[in-house]
Design a protein around this motif. Structure first.
Motif, short mmCIF file in Angstrom:
data_model
loop_
_atom_site.label_atom_id
_atom_site.label_comp_id
_atom_site.label_asym_id
_atom_site.label_seq_id
_atom_site.Cartn_x
_atom_site.Cartn_y
_atom_site.Cartn_z
N LYS A 156 -3.20 1.71 -6.79
CA LYS A 156 -2.49 2.90 -7.28
C LYS A 156 -3.46 3.98 -7.78
O LYS A 156 -3.11 5.15 -7.83
CB LYS A 156 -1.51 2.52 -8.40
CG LYS A 156 -2.15 1.95 -9.64
CD LYS A 156 -1.13 1.83 -10.77
CE LYS A 156 -0.04 0.84 -10.45
NZ LYS A 156 -0.50 -0.55 -10.38
N PRO A 159 -6.28 6.93 -4.92
CA PRO A 159 -6.28 8.37 -4.63
C PRO A 159 -7.06 9.19 -5.65
O PRO A 159 -7.76 10.14 -5.29
CB PRO A 159 -4.79 8.73 -4.65
CG PRO A 159 -4.09 7.46 -4.31
CD PRO A 159 -4.90 6.39 -4.97
N ALA A 264 -0.90 16.22 -5.74
CA ALA A 264 -0.07 15.25 -5.02
C ALA A 264 -0.24 13.84 -5.58
O ALA A 264 0.74 13.10 -5.75
CB ALA A 264 -0.43 15.29 -3.53
N SER A 265 -1.47 13.46 -5.87
CA SER A 265 -1.73 12.14 -6.43
C SER A 265 -1.12 12.01 -7.83
O SER A 265 -0.62 10.95 -8.20
CB SER A 265 -3.24 11.88 -6.50
OG SER A 265 -3.81 11.89 -5.21
N ILE A 267 1.56 13.46 -8.89
CA ILE A 267 3.02 13.30 -8.75
C ILE A 267 3.37 11.85 -8.43
O ILE A 267 4.31 11.27 -9.00
CB ILE A 267 3.56 14.25 -7.67
CG1 ILE A 267 3.45 15.70 -8.15
CG2 ILE A 267 5.01 13.92 -7.33
CD1 ILE A 267 3.86 16.72 -7.12
N LYS A 268 2.61 11.22 -7.54
CA LYS A 268 2.86 9.82 -7.20
C LYS A 268 2.67 8.92 -8.41
O LYS A 268 3.46 8.00 -8.66
CB LYS A 268 1.93 9.39 -6.07
CG LYS A 268 2.24 10.03 -4.72
CD LYS A 268 1.26 9.55 -3.66
CE LYS A 268 1.54 10.21 -2.31
NZ LYS A 268 0.56 9.78 -1.27
N LEU A 269 1.61 9.18 -9.17
CA LEU A 269 1.34 8.36 -10.34
C LEU A 269 2.40 8.60 -11.42
O LEU A 269 2.80 7.67 -12.12
CB LEU A 269 -0.05 8.69 -10.89
CG LEU A 269 -0.71 7.64 -11.79
CD1 LEU A 269 -0.77 6.29 -11.11
CD2 LEU A 269 -2.10 8.09 -12.19
N LYS A 271 5.52 9.30 -10.87
CA LYS A 271 6.72 8.55 -10.46
C LYS A 271 6.61 7.08 -10.87
O LYS A 271 7.56 6.49 -11.40
CB LYS A 271 6.92 8.66 -8.95
CG LYS A 271 8.20 8.01 -8.45
CD LYS A 271 8.37 8.20 -6.95
CE LYS A 271 9.72 7.65 -6.49
NZ LYS A 271 9.94 6.25 -6.87
N SER A 272 5.43 6.49 -10.67
CA SER A 272 5.23 5.10 -11.07
C SER A 272 5.36 4.95 -12.58
O SER A 272 5.93 3.97 -13.08
CB SER A 272 3.84 4.62 -10.64
OG SER A 272 3.70 4.67 -9.24
N ASP A 275 9.05 5.26 -13.49
CA ASP A 275 9.80 4.07 -13.04
C ASP A 275 9.60 2.89 -13.97
O ASP A 275 10.46 2.00 -14.06
CB ASP A 275 9.36 3.68 -11.62
CG ASP A 275 9.87 4.67 -10.57
OD1 ASP A 275 10.77 5.46 -10.92
OD2 ASP A 275 9.34 4.66 -9.45
#
Length: 496
Positions: A156, A159, A264-265, A267-269, A271-272, A275
């Motif tokens: 994770k 990136p 972008a990275s 945003i992904k992190l 989300k995790s 969650d």
């Protein structure tokens, strides 16, 4: 796990193959806020910056970094933010931000082509002042991601590690951000930036402090990434006008055509992170911390404020100040030789002395374009070295008729003093900052720790750091199959 066999035979205490874990991250997603934020006094940004890049009193510097960060986050609490409250709105928000930059730059170019004056730089000295003033943040570009390198086995964070590697040029000297900026400073005689005022160091200190505490400030670092623009409108304008002042702007446009992978990275992190939240209250608390990290970019001096901080009159007075005693003596001798008696017998404040020299024609150019002031300084080897200070002298003399009229009103109480010898100490070399290397008894984590230390903001731009970046990149991309040959590489080198 099996041992790694090298060409020289089985090594005592050999290193096991790399294992890329897929279990729970060793960075705990902090779902509880850190210690209450306070604006209690912390170390000045410049002192903290130098402490973190020199590695002196490491534990003390890291503790100061935490206090500094908490203070800056407390400041950020009261600032306005345009960051969306919901994840779903982030992509559109990013598109709109990018569109605003493009539209703003098109409008700027249209204004310039229509004959409007430069928006930022009034002269070349102004442009060189800008190069120096942004150095504390540019020379630690990407530093807020450094701490993630230690989590190289966790997918994770890969990136973010790759983004940090990109700032290092993936080990290519021609693309390393710090190497490129140091070259730009050297080419323009602007390398003596280490004694700048504290306000210029705020963003650099924030980046270094975040990079040393990624485990505790993950939400804030995500927010900081969301606020980071590879190419902003002020940067594009600065690059355009640097080119007009014959300063190569390549560094500032290097990533102009690249996607903003950093955002972008993040945003992904994010989300995790969300969650993993237990309930909506915890989710809102995390978003609040992310937003505070985003607002950290508003602290310190941004590009427009740095541009506005330049004052050619004050820069000229600061450049001349070390020569004041000699100039006064030279003026007295000149008056005596001409049989003139006047106020020269008493010591004059610097602005009044220069005003008198203006009245006596010392600023008027001769047939070769040089002034008497220039010749006097040159004769006594007091002329500033080529670069920023000499450019200040040239630009002021070019407009001396205008500036000379206002010398008597100049305030010299807050002139920036010449940087001290301590302040001018450059970033350390690997030999000075990194103790020990690897040997045949080193285990896997020892080797990786050494590689990562060589990739720190201190030394990643050196030949040793560039080699380490190439090794790390291969390990990150190809895993254990190449690990043995990388280990052999380290052992065969005296010290990377």
């Amino acid at each position: 796990m099996k041992e790694v066999t090298l060409d020289r035979g089985v090594v005592s205490g050999a290193i096991p193959s790399l294992v890329f874990r897929r279990d729970v991250s060793s960075i705990v997603f902090k779902r509880n806020p850190p210690q209450p934020l306070s604006q209690a006094a912390s170390a000045p940004a410049r002192d903290l910056f130098h402490a973190l890049v020199r590695r002196a009193d490491v534990d003390g510097a890291y503790k100061s970094a935490r206090t500094f960060l908490n203070g800056k986050l407390a400041e950020a609490e009261s600032l306005e933010s345009d960051l969306p409250d919901e994840m779903a709105a982030l992509p559109q928000w990013l598109e709109q931000r990018c569109a605003r930059v493009k539209a703003g730059y098109r409008a700027y170019l249209a204004d310039r082509h229509a004959g409007q004056k430069a928006r930022y730089f009034s002269c070349k000295a102004h442009a060189l002042h800008f190069l120096q003033s942004v150095a504390p943040s540019r020379m630690v570009e990407g530093a807020w991601l450094y701490g993630f390198l230690r989590h190289w086995r966790e997918a994770k964070f890969a990136p973010l590690c790759k983004i940090y590697l990109r700032n290092l040029g993936d080990g290519d000297e021609c693309c390393n951000q710090v190497k490129l900026y140091q070259k730009l400073l050297d080419q323009n005689g602007c390398s003596d930036w280490y004694g700048l005022d504290d306000q210029y160091y705020v963003q650099g200190a924030i980046r270094l402090a975040l990079g040393r505490h990624v485990d505790d400030y993950l939400p804030e670092i995500i927010g900081f990434n969301l606020g980071y623009e590879q190419v902003s409108l002020p940067m594009l304008i600065a690059a355009y006008e640097l080119s007009e002042q014959e300063v190569q702007p390549h560094y500032f446009t290097l990533h102009a055509t690249e996607d903003d992978a950093c955002v972008a990275s993040a945003i992904k992190l994010l989300k995790s992170l969300l969650d993993a939240a237990d309930d909506d209250e915890e989710r809102q608390a995390l978003l609040h911390r992310v937003n505070n990290g985003y607002k950290l970019h508003q602290l310190g001096l941004d590009i427009p404020k740095i541009v506005a901080s330049f004052d050619l009159q004050k820069a000229f007075l600061a450049t001349i100040q070390p020569c004041a005693a000699y100039l006064e003596r030279a003026y007295r001798i000149d008056c005596m030789e001409r049989g003139i008696r006047g106020h020269w017998t008493n010591s004059l404040p610097l602005p009044l002395l220069l005003q008198q020299l203006c009245n006596e024609g010392w600023m008027e150019p001769d047939d070769k374009g040089r002034t008497r002031l220039w010749h006097v300084l040159e004769r006594e080897s007091l002329l500033p070295a080529q670069g920023y200070q000499q450019q200040v002298l040239l630009d002021w003399l070019a407009y001396s008729q205008e500036y000379g009229k206002h010398l008597q009103y100049a305030d010299v109480s807050d002139l920036v003093a010449a940087p001290s010898a301590l302040a001018l100490t450059k970033l350390e070399t690997p030999e000075e900052s990194l103790a020990g290397g690897v040997n045949e008894s080193s285990n896997q984590m020892d080797v990786m720790d050494y590689v990562i230390r060589l990739m720190s903001p201190l030394v990643h731009h050196t030949q040793e750091g560039l080699k380490a970046a190439r090794v790390y990149k291969s390990i990150l991309e190809k895993g254990s199959e190449l690990y043995s040959q990388h280990y052999a590489f380290f052992l065969e080198s005296d010290q990377v």
